[in-house]
Design an enzyme around this catalytic site. Structure first.
Site, PDB file in Angstrom:
ATOM      1  N   ASN A 158       0.775  -0.890   0.167  1.00 48.42           N
ATOM      2  CA  ASN A 158      -0.546  -0.243   0.139  1.00 48.42           C
ATOM      3  C   ASN A 158       1.004   1.082  -0.286  1.00 48.42           C
ATOM      4  O   ASN A 158       1.198   2.063   0.883  1.00 48.42           O
ATOM      5  CB  ASN A 158      -0.608  -0.035   1.522  1.00 48.42           C
ATOM      6  CG  ASN A 158      -1.436   0.946   1.285  1.00 48.42           C
ATOM      7  OD1 ASN A 158      -1.920   1.963   0.695  1.00 48.42           O
ATOM      8  ND2 ASN A 158      -3.082   0.715   2.491  1.00 48.42           N
ATOM      9  N   ARG A 201      -2.780  -2.026  -3.534  1.00 49.57           N
ATOM     10  CA  ARG A 201      -3.747  -1.191  -3.375  1.00 49.57           C
ATOM     11  C   ARG A 201      -4.331  -0.119  -4.641  1.00 49.57           C
ATOM     12  O   ARG A 201      -2.356   0.723  -4.388  1.00 49.57           O
ATOM     13  CB  ARG A 201      -3.550  -0.680  -1.735  1.00 49.57           C
ATOM     14  CG  ARG A 201      -5.249   0.246  -1.550  1.00 49.57           C
ATOM     15  CD  ARG A 201      -5.169   1.446  -0.769  1.00 49.57           C
ATOM     16  NE  ARG A 201      -6.020   1.424  -0.375  1.00 49.57           N
ATOM     17  CZ  ARG A 201      -6.839   1.471   0.792  1.00 49.57           C
ATOM     18  NH1 ARG A 201      -5.749   1.277   1.999  1.00 49.57           N
ATOM     19  NH2 ARG A 201      -7.953   1.930   1.176  1.00 49.57           N
ATOM     20  N   HIS A 260     -13.183   3.689  -0.909  1.00 46.48           N
ATOM     21  CA  HIS A 260     -12.744   2.822   0.235  1.00 46.48           C
ATOM     22  C   HIS A 260     -13.783   1.626  -0.049  1.00 46.48           C
ATOM     23  O   HIS A 260     -14.272   1.175   1.016  1.00 46.48           O
ATOM     24  CB  HIS A 260     -14.031   3.558   1.309  1.00 46.48           C
ATOM     25  CG  HIS A 260     -12.755   4.309   2.529  1.00 46.48           C
ATOM     26  ND1 HIS A 260     -13.822   6.251   2.622  1.00 46.48           N
ATOM     27  CD2 HIS A 260     -11.590   4.902   2.506  1.00 46.48           C
ATOM     28  CE1 HIS A 260     -12.306   6.267   3.717  1.00 46.48           C
ATOM     29  NE2 HIS A 260     -11.992   6.241   3.385  1.00 46.48           N
ATOM     30  N   ARG A 316     -11.335  17.051   5.972  1.00 43.22           N
ATOM     31  CA  ARG A 316     -11.799  17.785   4.605  1.00 43.22           C
ATOM     32  C   ARG A 316     -13.460  17.854   4.895  1.00 43.22           C
ATOM     33  O   ARG A 316     -13.634  17.649   6.160  1.00 43.22           O
ATOM     34  CB  ARG A 316     -12.140  16.760   2.983  1.00 43.22           C
ATOM     35  CG  ARG A 316     -10.151  16.430   2.715  1.00 43.22           C
ATOM     36  CD  ARG A 316     -10.422  14.730   2.038  1.00 43.22           C
ATOM     37  NE  ARG A 316      -9.671  14.133   2.501  1.00 43.22           N
ATOM     38  CZ  ARG A 316      -9.626  12.407   1.953  1.00 43.22           C
ATOM     39  NH1 ARG A 316     -10.821  11.888   1.728  1.00 43.22           N
ATOM     40  NH2 ARG A 316      -8.687  12.246   3.080  1.00 43.22           N
ATOM     41  N   GLY A 319     -15.446   4.835  13.670  1.00 46.06           N
ATOM     42  CA  GLY A 319     -16.427   4.100  14.109  1.00 46.06           C
ATOM     43  C   GLY A 319     -16.383   3.071  14.727  1.00 46.06           C
ATOM     44  O   GLY A 319     -16.465   1.906  15.377  1.00 46.06           O
ATOM     45  N   GLU A 376      -9.169  -4.269   4.945  1.00 44.41           N
ATOM     46  CA  GLU A 376      -8.438  -3.913   3.700  1.00 44.41           C
ATOM     47  C   GLU A 376      -7.195  -4.991   2.962  1.00 44.41           C
ATOM     48  O   GLU A 376      -7.411  -5.037   2.275  1.00 44.41           O
ATOM     49  CB  GLU A 376      -8.100  -2.507   3.638  1.00 44.41           C
ATOM     50  CG  GLU A 376      -9.169  -1.357   4.019  1.00 44.41           C
ATOM     51  CD  GLU A 376      -9.474  -0.394   4.343  1.00 44.41           C
ATOM     52  OE1 GLU A 376      -8.637   0.260   5.331  1.00 44.41           O
ATOM     53  OE2 GLU A 376      -9.679   0.364   3.660  1.00 44.41           O
TER      54      GLU A 376
END
Ligand code: ADP
Length: 395
Positions: free
Chosen positions: A9, A86, A175, A236, A327, A380
């Site tokens: 990644n 990725r 995502h 963001r 989360g 992931e």
């Protein structure tokens, strides 16, 4: 030594590696940061000291150093059995993971206009591993691919159609690797098959997105042409009125400056004036810092609005799922968000939410809740390793 699968990644100045065996057991992980700078460093997780790097090491040099370190520690034989990369943007070309050949490299490069900060570094990683392991099958797994099942009503903006036709302006979503993992893992935990499971998946990390998943497929998502759209994020803004650009121009703010501010100086950082880090923000808010409390309020309210919006794409809902650093860990964010959704029938069990299911099945809804609510740690790397193994076997 068992055959291993290497997951790569590449970020703009970072490299993360993970090594799995064929039974999906993680053997090791490693990272290099501040690449191309004087203070570049690399380390195998849980290991000291750092792995030595040349001055101003680039992605290729960091990869070589970390692979050598894996070998020295007998974690890897001469070459891995397959390598999964990725890749951020697959445009409309890639609807699923692919075996990398010269054509795939060219196509990934062609998508770079849509992700100028990401695809070129992803390609640098691919080139480095192809050079170092020329005989090993390499696979690209895309962050956008999972969302290629969106229907035109969900992916088209209300713009002149030539923008889509000529310039490929549309919602791509990101995502996707994480949301795909949620679709499968939520189904497994609910005792269902992914093909019959519909969820709303929220990935809340530094970047944040929410996806409606119907019968295992992505049908709507909050990020758009770029990862700027949608939810409030660390730095963001997420959604703003596009009229902002013209208004700020009249105030003397150049387009490049607006772009920078929306991406790097907004979100939780912009509202709080202190930090983009949710954990620190919660501490500041607890200590009475009002802008931090407001940042959390706005974050949760926007998220709750989007949960409602995602309902429009579904005919039934098996679970609302929380993942990503926020989360998975923020009791407060989950409670506040669900607090806005009582009208839809969501009801949280505060006790279960406190313990947030890390050691249980991840269920945090109250017995009276209309829908299950799950907390699921994302993985992931495992998705990429699985795809790398699957496609290498098939090649
Ligand atoms: P990335 O998108 O870079 O992978 P992560 O998924 O690791 O990021 O998420 C980072 C976010 O998770 C940060 O805002 C961090 O503060 C937040 N986070 C991590 N642990 C907690 C916690 N215990 N409580 C609240 N927020 C947390």
């Amino acid at each position: 030594m068992t055959e291993s699968i290497l997951v790569v990644n590449c970020g703009s100045s970072s490299l993360k590696l993970a090594l799995f065996d064929e039974n999906e057991t993680k053997l090791a992980s490693a990272m290099a940061e501040r690449l191309n700078g004087q203070d570049a460093f690399a380390r195998i997780d849980g290991d000291n000291p750092c792995v030595a790097l040349p001055d101003n090491a680039n992605h290729k040099q960091a990869l070589q150093a970390l692979v050598s370190a894996f070998r020295e520690r007998q974690l890897m034989s001469e070459a891995p059995a397959s390598i999964g990369h990725r890749v951020v943007h697959g445009g409309e070309t890639f609807r699923e993971a692919v075996l990398i050949d010269d054509d795939a490299v060219k196509a990934i490069s062609n998508c770079a206009g849509l992700a100028p900060l990401h695809n070129p570094v992803n390609l640098a990683g691919i080139e480095a591993t192809r050079e170092q392991f020329p005989d090993t099958p390499q696979i690209a797994v895309f962050d956008t691919a999972y969302h290629q099942t969106l229907a035109p009503r969900a992916f088209l903006y209300a713009l002149p159609e030539a923008y889509y036709r000529d310039w490929a302006v549309r919602r791509y979503g990101f995502h996707g690797i994480s949301h795909f993992f949620m679709a499968n893992e939520a189904a497994r935990r609910l005792g269902k098959t992914p093909e019959t499971t519909s969820i709303i998946s929220t990935h809340l990390g530094n970047g944040c997105s929410i996806t409606a998943i119907k019968d295992g497929l992505s049908v709507d998502t909050s990020m758009g042409l770029t990862p700027l759209e949608g939810l409030v994020m660390g730095t963001r803004s997420g959604d703003v009125d596009p009229g902002l650009f013209e208004y700020l121009r009249t105030r003397g703010v150049a387009l490049e400056e607006v772009h920078k501010v929306l991406n790097h100086d907004s979100g939780l950082l912009g509202i709080s004036g202190r930090t983009n880090d949710m954990r620190t923000l919660c501490e500041l808010a607890d200590g009475g810092h009002e802008p931090s409390a407001l940042a959390i309020e706005i974050f949760c309210f926007r998220l709750a609005k989007y949960v409602g919006a995602m309902m429009a794409s579904l005919s039934h809902l098996d679970a609302l799922v929380f993942t990503g650093g926020i989360g998975e860990n923020s009791v407060q964010v989950r409670e506040k968000t669900l607090g806005h959704l009582g009208l839809l029938g969501f009801d949280i069990d505060t006790d279960k939410n406190e313990h947030h299911g890390r050691h249980t099945d991840g269920r945090i809804e109250h017995a009276d809740s209309r829908f299950p609510v799950l907390v699921i740690p994302t993985n992931e790397e495992l998705v990429i390793a699985r795809e790398a193994f699957r496609l290498a076997q098939a090649s």
